[in-house]
Design a protein around this motif. Structure first.
Motif, short mmCIF file in Angstrom:
data_model
loop_
_atom_site.label_atom_id
_atom_site.label_comp_id
_atom_site.label_asym_id
_atom_site.label_seq_id
_atom_site.Cartn_x
_atom_site.Cartn_y
_atom_site.Cartn_z
N TRP A 1 27.07 40.02 -12.56
CA TRP A 1 27.60 38.98 -13.46
C TRP A 1 29.10 39.12 -13.67
N ASN A 2 29.61 40.37 -13.67
CA ASN A 2 31.03 40.57 -13.97
C ASN A 2 31.95 40.17 -12.83
N GLN A 3 31.40 39.93 -11.64
CA GLN A 3 32.20 39.33 -10.56
C GLN A 3 31.97 37.82 -10.48
N LEU A 4 30.79 37.36 -10.85
CA LEU A 4 30.47 35.94 -10.74
C LEU A 4 31.07 35.11 -11.87
N MET A 5 31.08 35.66 -13.07
CA MET A 5 31.60 34.89 -14.18
C MET A 5 33.07 34.49 -13.98
N PRO A 6 33.95 35.38 -13.50
CA PRO A 6 35.33 34.96 -13.25
C PRO A 6 35.44 33.84 -12.21
N LEU A 7 34.53 33.82 -11.23
CA LEU A 7 34.54 32.74 -10.25
C LEU A 7 34.23 31.40 -10.92
N PHE A 8 33.25 31.40 -11.82
CA PHE A 8 32.93 30.17 -12.53
C PHE A 8 34.09 29.76 -13.44
N GLN A 9 34.67 30.73 -14.14
CA GLN A 9 35.79 30.44 -15.03
C GLN A 9 36.99 29.90 -14.26
N ALA A 10 37.14 30.32 -13.01
CA ALA A 10 38.27 29.87 -12.19
C ALA A 10 38.00 28.52 -11.53
N GLY A 11 36.81 27.97 -11.74
CA GLY A 11 36.49 26.68 -11.14
C GLY A 11 36.01 26.75 -9.71
N ARG A 12 35.55 27.91 -9.28
CA ARG A 12 35.17 28.10 -7.88
C ARG A 12 33.66 28.17 -7.68
N LEU A 13 32.87 27.92 -8.75
CA LEU A 13 31.42 27.88 -8.64
C LEU A 13 30.90 26.58 -9.25
N ALA A 14 30.03 25.90 -8.53
CA ALA A 14 29.45 24.67 -9.06
C ALA A 14 28.27 24.94 -9.98
N MET A 15 27.50 25.98 -9.65
CA MET A 15 26.33 26.37 -10.45
C MET A 15 26.27 27.89 -10.50
N TRP A 16 25.82 28.37 -11.63
CA TRP A 16 25.64 29.82 -11.79
C TRP A 16 24.45 30.04 -12.71
N THR A 17 23.49 30.84 -12.29
CA THR A 17 22.37 31.17 -13.16
C THR A 17 22.46 32.62 -13.61
N ASP A 18 22.32 32.78 -14.93
CA ASP A 18 22.36 34.11 -15.52
C ASP A 18 21.89 33.99 -16.96
N ALA A 19 22.18 35.00 -17.76
CA ALA A 19 21.69 35.04 -19.13
C ALA A 19 22.47 34.08 -20.04
N SER A 20 21.79 33.60 -21.06
CA SER A 20 22.37 32.67 -22.02
C SER A 20 23.57 33.24 -22.76
N VAL A 21 23.68 34.54 -22.78
CA VAL A 21 24.70 35.21 -23.58
C VAL A 21 26.12 34.91 -23.12
N PHE A 22 26.29 34.41 -21.90
CA PHE A 22 27.63 34.25 -21.34
C PHE A 22 28.31 32.92 -21.67
N TYR A 23 27.61 32.02 -22.32
CA TYR A 23 28.17 30.69 -22.53
C TYR A 23 29.51 30.72 -23.27
N GLY A 24 29.60 31.52 -24.32
CA GLY A 24 30.83 31.57 -25.10
C GLY A 24 32.04 31.96 -24.28
N GLN A 25 31.85 32.86 -23.33
CA GLN A 25 32.97 33.28 -22.49
C GLN A 25 33.34 32.20 -21.47
N LEU A 26 32.35 31.42 -21.05
CA LEU A 26 32.64 30.38 -20.07
C LEU A 26 33.51 29.26 -20.66
N ILE A 27 33.33 29.00 -21.95
CA ILE A 27 34.09 27.90 -22.55
C ILE A 27 35.33 28.37 -23.30
N ASP A 28 35.62 29.65 -23.24
CA ASP A 28 36.81 30.19 -23.92
C ASP A 28 38.06 29.75 -23.17
N PRO A 29 38.90 28.91 -23.75
CA PRO A 29 40.07 28.40 -23.03
C PRO A 29 41.09 29.47 -22.67
#
Length: 428
Positions: free
Chosen positions: A245-273
């Motif tokens: 997750w710690n390598q995939l989340m930055p990819l999603f945050q950078a706009g380089r992933l269209a879909m990512w499945t993982d735990a619900s706990v990460f939502y707050g970090q994904l929307i943190d501007p």
């Protein structure tokens, strides 16, 4: 490691001294009641941080002195396990990770039954992990469940609907895998991937362990392994077989992933501007698509609270546990963006109005339909995850086409059965 002792610890230490005496006498010679105290071990976790400032209120209301220690999760586990194994208990009440610790603690009778404590306000699938022989030993505090994060803007541009089944998921991943954006991401590194492939197995009607026997070599499980391998091998990031997750989340945050499945706990970090380049309005949360046999995402009790069977004051320990896991604390937790386990907070409009609707909907769905484990629930879970991870890696590296996958799964299932036998858990 954080090791926090309350300012009142000096008084608490004095309390230890006086409670070791036969009793205290007042000026007229009449013995007064022994002072009460409870030793509490909390995790260095947002929920531990949340309740600490309110402990003086509990002390004032009950007259019970609380001695608090706060440790990171690995040190907390180590301390509890080593102390219990040595026949001592340095904590009366403690936060615990049920999937990591509860089975071992129950096997060794290190937990006190929580008789008299109400469990009506918890989904049944969050309670199961802490039950034995009809007794409850763990109060759920915090839950996590598997979700699908997706890019709303990319789906709109491609004219796609959010996938609701595995066929649609695979199709969307291939279409969106273009223009410098990867179609789909999930954990690919062996052991960490076990938790996220779990829901894929469940939705194919498979399990890791059933009746104390490893069954992840079943035809249904093999179909799940192959799908997961195709998704990540065909439409996943480069080197995904080394990612968690710690390598995939930055990819999603950078706009380089269209879909990512993982735990619900990460939502707050994904929307943190401050850390995400993707506007919050372009990030959606959906259920993990259903499979051909079921719609059972995992929902786990990520953190719970238990009482040591060695406590000298079960009554005071129960009072603290009930307070720490109370509805009022759950409300405070939800407003602090902590996904609490109590059902009522997820059905309270005053609270849910401040929570992403997708998070609310997926949690309610998981609480009603989800499976309460995201890994094999066995004592040797670390070793079992490594063995299952080899099957996942084989499938990813061959894009789900490995001719040796079935034989590899059979061999690894046999090795997990050996672990079960060594721990006295085979066939139970």
């Amino acid at each position: 490691m954080r090791n926090i002792l309350f300012p009142l610890v000096v008084l608490a230490a004095f309390g230890i001294f006086i409670t070791s005496c036969p009793g205290r006498s007042s000026a007229n010679g009449i013995k007064s009641a022994e002072p009460k105290e409870v030793r509490v071990l909390l995790a260095a976790h947002p929920y531990g941080d949340l309740i600490i400032p309110f402990i003086p209120e509990f002390e004032k209301e009950t007259g019970i002195t609380v001695i608090v220690q706060q440790l990171n999760e690995n040190d907390l586990n180590r301390k509890l396990t080593e102390d219990f194994a040595a026949g001592i208990s340095s904590a009366d009440v403690f936060m615990t990770r049920p999937l990591q610790e509860t089975l071992l603690f129950l096997k060794n009778d290190w937990l006190a039954p929580l008789n008299g404590i109400s469990f009506y306000d918890y989904p049944s699938n969050t309670i199961e992990i802490g039950r034995r022989n009809g007794n409850n030993y763990v109060v759920p505090l915090i839950v996590e469940w598997q979700v699908l994060y997706y890019r709303r803007d990319l789906f709109r541009a491609a004219g796609l609907s959010v996938p609701t089944n595995f066929a649609e998921l695979e199709n969307a991943a291939r279409i969106l895998n273009s223009g410098g954006v990867t179609g789909f991401g999930s954990r690919g590194a062996g052991s960490p991937a076990v938790t996220q492939i779990s829901s894929f197995l469940y939705n194919y009607g498979a399990r890791f362990i059933e009746n104390g026997v490893a069954v992840f070599d079943s035809p249904q499980a093999l179909e799940a392994f192959r799908l997961y391998g195709r998704l990540l091998g065909v439409s996943g990031p480069q080197s995904v077989s080394t990612m968690s997750w710690n390598q995939l989340m930055p990819l999603f945050q950078a706009g380089r992933l269209a879909m990512w499945t993982d735990a619900s706990v990460f939502y707050g970090q994904l929307i943190d501007p401050q850390v995400s380049n993707v506007p919050a309005e372009n990030i959606g949360i959906a259920r993990l698509p259903r499979g051909p046999a079921a719609d059972e995402p995992y929902i786990i009790t990520a953190w719970g609270m238990s009482i040591s069977s060695m406590t000298n004051d079960l009554e005071s320990s129960k009072k603290f546990l009930e307070w720490a896991a109370s509805l009022e604390m759950a409300r405070r937790g939800m407003l602090a963006n902590i996904t609490m386990a109590r059902s009522s907070v997820w059905n309270d409009p005053a609270i849910t109005a401040q929570v992403n609707p997708g998070l609310v909907e997926t949690m309610i769905h998981a609480s009603r339909n989800g499976y309460p484990y995201d890994r094999p629930f066995i004592t040797s879970v670390v070793n079992a995850r490594e063995l299952i991870g080899e099957v996942i890696s084989e499938s990813i590296n061959t894009r789900g086409t490995s001719p040796r996958l079935s034989a590899l799964a059979r061999r690894k299932a046999a090795e997990v059965n050996d672990l079960l036998r060594a721990d006295g858990e085979y066939g139970f």
